[in-house]
Motif scaffolding. Structure first.
Motif, PDB file in Angstrom:
ATOM      1  N   ASP A  27     -10.214  -5.919  11.993  1.00 23.85           N
ATOM      2  CA  ASP A  27     -11.479  -6.574  11.922  1.00 23.85           C
ATOM      3  C   ASP A  27     -12.179  -5.518  11.553  1.00 23.85           C
ATOM      4  N   TYR A  28     -12.718  -4.974  12.477  1.00 27.10           N
ATOM      5  CA  TYR A  28     -13.901  -4.410  12.808  1.00 27.10           C
ATOM      6  C   TYR A  28     -13.942  -3.216  11.492  1.00 27.10           C
ATOM      7  N   PHE A  29     -12.308  -2.631  11.513  1.00 23.28           N
ATOM      8  CA  PHE A  29     -12.482  -1.667  11.008  1.00 23.28           C
ATOM      9  C   PHE A  29     -12.870  -2.025   8.754  1.00 23.28           C
ATOM     10  N   GLU A  30     -12.616  -3.553   8.637  1.00 22.60           N
ATOM     11  CA  GLU A  30     -12.786  -3.705   7.676  1.00 22.60           C
ATOM     12  C   GLU A  30     -13.583  -4.177   7.556  1.00 22.60           C
ATOM     13  N   LEU A  31     -15.024  -4.032   7.946  1.00 22.59           N
ATOM     14  CA  LEU A  31     -16.355  -4.214   8.281  1.00 22.59           C
ATOM     15  C   LEU A  31     -16.972  -2.975   7.568  1.00 22.59           C
ATOM     16  N   LEU A  32     -16.383  -1.986   8.916  1.00 25.46           N
ATOM     17  CA  LEU A  32     -17.297  -0.641   9.078  1.00 25.46           C
ATOM     18  C   LEU A  32     -17.139   0.024   6.890  1.00 25.46           C
ATOM     19  N   ALA A  33     -15.558  -0.223   6.766  1.00 27.09           N
ATOM     20  CA  ALA A  33     -14.604   0.039   5.453  1.00 27.09           C
ATOM     21  C   ALA A  33     -15.584   0.044   4.548  1.00 27.09           C
ATOM     22  N   SER A  34     -16.213  -1.710   4.556  1.00 29.22           N
ATOM     23  CA  SER A  34     -16.672  -2.161   3.361  1.00 29.22           C
ATOM     24  C   SER A  34     -18.328  -1.851   3.700  1.00 29.22           C
ATOM     25  N   SER A  35     -18.812  -1.623   4.402  1.00 28.84           N
ATOM     26  CA  SER A  35     -20.232  -1.676   4.842  1.00 28.84           C
ATOM     27  C   SER A  35     -20.427   0.046   4.499  1.00 28.84           C
ATOM     28  N   ARG A  36     -19.455   0.656   4.601  1.00 29.97           N
ATOM     29  CA  ARG A  36     -19.107   2.249   4.014  1.00 29.97           C
ATOM     30  C   ARG A  36     -19.220   2.231   2.253  1.00 29.97           C
TER      31      ARG A  36
END
Length: 157
Positions: free
Chosen positions: A28-37
């Motif tokens: 779930d955190y990776f979804e945020l991290l990837a989206s923000s990048r």
């Protein structure tokens, strides 16, 4: 065997995940991290990035969706018809993120089915309540509204 790049990226993700407390799942955190990048060139703030996250069960392979009209982010709290007119440029960004080391064809087939189901204008979105989450259906409704307003495709009563 993972490559050096995969090891370094996994280390970066694990390090970033350990620094935060909001997300309990690395995926779930990776979804945020990837989206923000990925969305960095669009200059969205943290709330706008979070608003686009729709992943979870029954997400149709869409972890995040962002809708723009004439380079303006169409957040959930704006009236789309106020930002769209005939000839507007509508851009839709759909992201699927994976923490795994491979990306199977299944993810692309899911997208194909989702777009076929939800972007075919003569199909009723409510017919897919059992297949897609409310969040996904609502977001695709907004996409339809944006596309329809830009192309004068849908009648607005």
């Amino acid at each position: 065997m993972p490559t050096n790049s995969q090891i370094l990226i996994d280390g970066f993700i694990s390090d970033e995940f350990s620094k935060q407390t909001e997300y309990s799942s690395k995926g779930d955190y990776f979804e945020l991290l990837a989206s923000s990048r990925y969305m960095a060139p669009y200059d969205l703030d943290d709330d706008e990035i979070a608003e686009g996250l729709i992943g979870g069960s029954r997400d149709g392979g869409c972890d995040a969706i962002y809708i723009f009209a004439n380079n303006y982010f169409l957040s959930e709290d704006v009236q789309i018809q106020n930002y769209i007119n005939r000839g507007s440029r509508v851009e839709i960004v759909i992201l699927q993120t994976k923490v795994s080391k491979s990306f199977k064809e299944d993810a692309f087939l899911k997208w194909k089915d989702t777009c076929n189901d939800l972007l075919t204008f003569d199909k009723n979105l409510n017919d897919f309540d059992d297949k897609y989450s409310d969040r996904v259906i609502d977001t695709f409704g907004r996409i339809r509204e944006a596309i329809g307003g830009a192309d004068d495709f849908l009648d607005r009563a």
